[in-house]
Enzyme design. Structure first.
Site, mmCIF file in Angstrom:
data_model
loop_
_atom_site.group_PDB
_atom_site.id
_atom_site.type_symbol
_atom_site.label_atom_id
_atom_site.label_comp_id
_atom_site.label_asym_id
_atom_site.label_seq_id
_atom_site.Cartn_x
_atom_site.Cartn_y
_atom_site.Cartn_z
ATOM 1 N N GLU A 125 -41.105 91.707 101.799
ATOM 2 C CA GLU A 125 -39.966 90.915 101.043
ATOM 3 C C GLU A 125 -40.504 89.532 100.552
ATOM 4 O OE1 GLU A 125 -37.626 88.977 104.926
ATOM 5 O OE2 GLU A 125 -37.114 90.800 104.081
ATOM 6 N N LYS A 127 -41.358 85.797 100.020
ATOM 7 C CA LYS A 127 -41.268 84.753 101.073
ATOM 8 C C LYS A 127 -40.486 83.440 100.284
ATOM 9 C CE LYS A 127 -43.736 81.877 104.220
ATOM 10 N NZ LYS A 127 -43.394 80.586 103.821
ATOM 11 N N ASP A 129 -39.455 79.757 98.958
ATOM 12 C CA ASP A 129 -39.853 78.681 99.450
ATOM 13 C C ASP A 129 -38.727 77.802 99.212
ATOM 14 O OD1 ASP A 129 -41.586 76.803 99.881
ATOM 15 O OD2 ASP A 129 -42.360 76.375 97.980
ATOM 16 N N TYR A 237 -31.975 87.393 105.654
ATOM 17 C CA TYR A 237 -33.005 88.216 105.688
ATOM 18 C C TYR A 237 -33.457 88.679 107.142
ATOM 19 C CZ TYR A 237 -35.383 84.051 106.052
ATOM 20 O OH TYR A 237 -35.705 82.445 106.465
ATOM 21 N N LYS A 325 -49.804 84.908 102.258
ATOM 22 C CA LYS A 325 -49.555 83.644 101.502
ATOM 23 C C LYS A 325 -50.546 83.955 100.233
ATOM 24 C CE LYS A 325 -47.852 80.312 102.684
ATOM 25 N NZ LYS A 325 -48.136 79.380 103.769
ATOM 26 N N CYS A 419 -52.319 66.544 61.578
ATOM 27 C CA CYS A 419 -51.701 65.919 62.636
ATOM 28 C C CYS A 419 -50.384 66.384 62.696
ATOM 29 C CB CYS A 419 -51.936 64.331 62.721
ATOM 30 S SG CYS A 419 -51.120 63.483 63.733
ATOM 31 N N CYS A 422 -48.141 62.766 61.944
ATOM 32 C CA CYS A 422 -48.056 62.161 60.957
ATOM 33 C C CYS A 422 -48.561 62.766 59.556
ATOM 34 C CB CYS A 422 -48.863 60.589 60.904
ATOM 35 S SG CYS A 422 -50.595 60.976 61.139
ATOM 36 N N CYS A 437 -56.931 62.769 64.760
ATOM 37 C CA CYS A 437 -56.032 62.561 63.448
ATOM 38 C C CYS A 437 -56.670 61.336 62.761
ATOM 39 C CB CYS A 437 -54.777 61.994 64.059
ATOM 40 S SG CYS A 437 -53.773 61.237 62.906
#
Length: 773
Positions: A125, A127, A129, A237, A325, A419, A422, A437
């Site tokens: 299942e 894990k 956090d 769980y 992990k 850019c 502009c 630019c």
């Protein structure tokens, strides 16, 4: 000590290291469980615990009474009443690679003494956090809720847990024990977390680093009404103390919990053997970004509960379960878009817009793509699934693309040549990794940084006009270009608004105006430097000012140079290894005939005959550029017709300036909007002071000087200005060409370099005596 391999530790060193680890891990536990403000990533924390366990395994007699191996977390805050768990809430051992998972499965089979052909079934299942919680039900009614705390006792947060919609106050269905502790994870969904942080930031309130901290901080509010406003969820769980059995397997228990009204994770599944577990792990790792909540791994539990009982526990962890992990610094997520950010100096940087994912304890929504070459090299496309990591645990970056998950129709990314801020042309110079630019002083993305440079101490040096004021005036639309600064000083309406709306006192306004008005007369070198032309620093500005003398002469030279910028082909040819200025002149002066006069000759022979006097290195370099006679003629045309104008050559020929800085001047004046900005600025000035010609009749004229150490008789700027006024060149580094090093107290490496190169070293008094005081 911490870098010493465990195998090399003496008994005394091991004892000291265990004491250090106990203290450090306890501090991190307090930050994590009580303060909800961890300082290290899960991977770093796990590494500390693993080192502690390995030292204890080698020196079991040194195991401390306060050893982290016998402790899960820490005692809770005194703000909540203590709750003793009926069954301890122990944590899990970790696996970090596939071999460790296979070892875990093998250990389970060995402990149970199973035959080789009998597979072990597990539940696997996600894990979550979040924050572990235990819910105590009596006769189907929730009577108490608690955090995990130190595993044996937690904090009473019943009122807070009752605000979560996923937690039933009364159990549904049937078959539940008269007394049971239901356990699970309180968490925040990634979208809900992002929405909360965005709203909090907009209101100037506290934001959270990641969903785990947010869940912990929200659940542990003194006022449950605050918790009720937080978007928290709960997955069940597991269970602790129970008055009677209610299932035979872990998977059956999860089904029972779901029937009683709890949410259980839909990705929980029953599999057999190590390969079954690893398949689940790989699938969850690939789908991690799309789950809608943070996970940091997968939990594997032996499915049969009678086998769990036989396996039992070791220290703080069950033998029948393990957490696999994910790599702490990597995650997989979706690339939703590529945005182009314009930096304060005009560089265009592509930024990946990602589906939020936690990497190393931080929620990541954006990652750098560095530049257009990096996008092409990795073939990153919008819609791709990408592997993300935090470089140095700080800057998120995309490592690679999961090609087999690429959606149909995903197109290669086309980098913009304009850019986005502009609309000015975005150019990429030869040898540069990024486009920039050319908007300069008109680009809104660059304007504050450009103006900061403009008003800086070595440019216009305007008192009372710092970054804070520039940002404020820019946001109000008062300052969009340098000329606006001088217009502001004579705009009574805006000055009155400063007094009335922005809280400026009369003295502050008067000082600001005085600071601006004092700079309507400016030295030529300061004006050139203030324009912020790329490659034109303070020293180059001074050299250009001395060369051209007046603003009118410099501006005219800049405009003339702009009309004679060499083509990219000419630049590439001139910068080719083996192609000198003399070779370029030879090419330009030649007029090869239309038809090849030497059809049977090699290319080296053709070049030798067409351009008499070329050395072998030059011929080899040109042969790589010319495939045939037409290519030879093209090289001559490029050298003759596409090179720099005479004025551009003059600028490049100024000692200390060179072709790169000269081209930067030409490109600046080539842009119409830059010329317009400069014209508007000069109109606001009273005068531009002509540059002083460097003296040639002083003891230091033409000499190179380096100042180092803590000068006591004058500031570094004063020393530099005085030396340059006497015709000396001031350098920041020492070489064989340095004439004098003036050393004050504390002089270090530059003084050592001077002695190494045999350069004359003078004290401040000796320097003053040399230049005449």
């Amino acid at each position: 000590m911490t870098d010493t391999p465990i195998a090399d530790l003496s008994r005394e060193e091991a004892e000291a290291e265990l004491a250090r680890l106990a203290e450090e891990i306890a501090r991190h536990d307090a930050l994590y469980y009580v303060g909800d403000a961890p300082e290290v990533s899960d991977a770093d924390y796990d590494a500390l615990r693993r080192r502690n366990a390995e030292i204890e395994a080698r020196f079991p007699e040194l195991t401390r009474a306060d050893s982290p191996s016998a402790r899960v977390g820490v005692a809770g805050s005194q703000a909540f009443a203590e709750v003793r768990h009926g069954v301890p809430m122990l944590s899990l051992d970790n696996a970090f690679n596939e071999d460790e998972v296979r070892d875990f499965v093998a250990r389970v089979a060995r402990f149970l003494k199973l035959p080789a052909d009998e597979a072990v079934a597990f539940t696997a299942e996600p894990k979550i956090d979040g924050l572990s919680a235990s819910l105590r039900y009596e006769n189907g009614v929730l009577v108490q809720g608690a955090t995990r705390g130190d595993g044996r006792a937690g904090e009473d947060v019943t009122a807070n847990l009752l605000t979560l919609g996923d937690i039933p106050r009364r159990l549904a269905g049937s078959g539940w024990p008269k007394r049971i502790e239901v356990r699970g994870e309180v968490y925040a969904g990634t979208d809900a977390f992002a929405a909360f942080n965005a709203a909090a930031e907009a209101e100037g309130k506290r934001t959270y680093a990641n969903p785990r901290n947010f869940a912990a901080g929200s659940l542990r509010q003194i006022d449950a009404k605050v918790t009720a406003t937080r978007p928290l969820s709960f997955f069940a769980y597991a269970w602790g103390e129970t008055s009677e059995p209610f299932a035979e397997t872990q998977s059956e228990a999860l089904e029972a919990l779901a029937s009683w009204g709890f949410r259980t994770n839909p990705r929980s599944t029953r599999v057999e053997g190590a390969e079954g577990l690893l398949k689940v792990y790989r699938g969850l790792e690939a789908d991690r970004a799309t789950l809608g909540y943070d996970i940091d791994g997968v939990v594997y539990k032996v499915d049969r509960l009678d086998w769990q009982q036989r396996l039992g526990f070791v220290a703080r962890s069950p033998r029948w379960a393990i957490a696999h992990k994910f790599p702490a610094q990597q995650a997989t997520t979706l690339l939703e878009g590529i945005d182009i950010q314009v930096g304060r100096t005009g560089s265009l940087t592509p930024v990946a817009r990602l589906a939020p994912v936690t990497v190393g304890g931080v929620v990541v929504r954006n990652a750098t793509l560095h530049n257009e070459d990096e996008i092409a090299r990795k073939d990153v496309r919008i819609g791709d699934t990408v592997v993300l990591q935090r470089a140095g645990d700080v800057i998120p970056q995309i490592v690679s693309v999961v090609i087999d998950r690429r959606p149909a129709g995903a197109e290669p990314f086309v980098f913009p040549t304009r850019c986005p801020a502009c609309g000015s042309e975005a150019v990429r110079e030869e040898g540069e990794a990024r486009r920039r630019c050319t908007g300069g002083l008109i680009c809104p993305a660059q304007i504050v940084e450009r103006l900061k440079h403009f008003v800086g101490r070595r440019a216009f040096d305007i008192e009372g006009l710092g970054e804070k004021q520039l940002i404020a005036f820019s946001e109000r639309g008062w300052i969009r270009e340098p000329a606006d600064i001088f217009r502001l000083a004579r705009d009574d309406a805006k000055l009155e608004a400063l007094r009335a709306e922005d809280g400026y006192g009369e003295t502050s306004v008067r000082n600001l105006v005085a600071g601006i008005e004092a700079r309507r007369t400016i030295a030529l070198e300061r004006l050139i430097f203030a324009l912020g032309i790329r490659e034109i620093g303070e020293q180059t500005s001074l050299l250009l000012a001395r060369e051209f003398g007046t603003w009118e002469a410099f501006e005219a030279a800049g405009r003339e140079a702009a009309a004679g910028i060499p083509s990219p082909e000419w630049t590439r040819l001139a910068e080719r290894h083996g192609v000198s200025a003399r070779v370029m002149a030879t090419l330009a002066e030649a007029t090869p005939p239309d038809a090849d006069p030497w059809p049977d000759a090699s290319m080296d022979q053709k070049l030798s005959l067409a351009f008499p006097g070329l050395a072998a290195p030059a011929r080899r370099a040109l042969a790589l550029l010319a495939d045939d006679w037409a290519g030879v003629r093209r090289l001559a045309e490029i050298a003759r017709n596409e090179g720099p104008s005479e004025t551009l050559g003059r600028i490049a020929g100024v000692s200390g300036v060179g072709p790169v800085a000269a081209r930067a001047v030409a490109e600046f004046f080539h842009e119409p909007h830059n010329r317009a900005v400069v014209e508007a600025l000069v109109e606001q000035l009273d005068s531009v002071q002509a540059a002083e010609r460097p003296k040639t009749d002083t003891p230091v004229a033409g000499k190179t000087v380096v100042f180092t150490g803590a000068l006591e008789r004058f500031t570094r700027d004063e020393a530099k200005a005085r030396a340059e006024g006497l015709g000396a060149k001031v350098s920041g580094s020492v070489s064989k060409k340095t004439d004098y090093v003036v050393a004050g107290p504390g002089a270090g490496s530059k003084l050592a370099d001077a002695r190494k190169h045999g350069v004359a070293v003078l004290s401040e008094d000796e320097w003053l005596a040399l230049i005449g005081g």
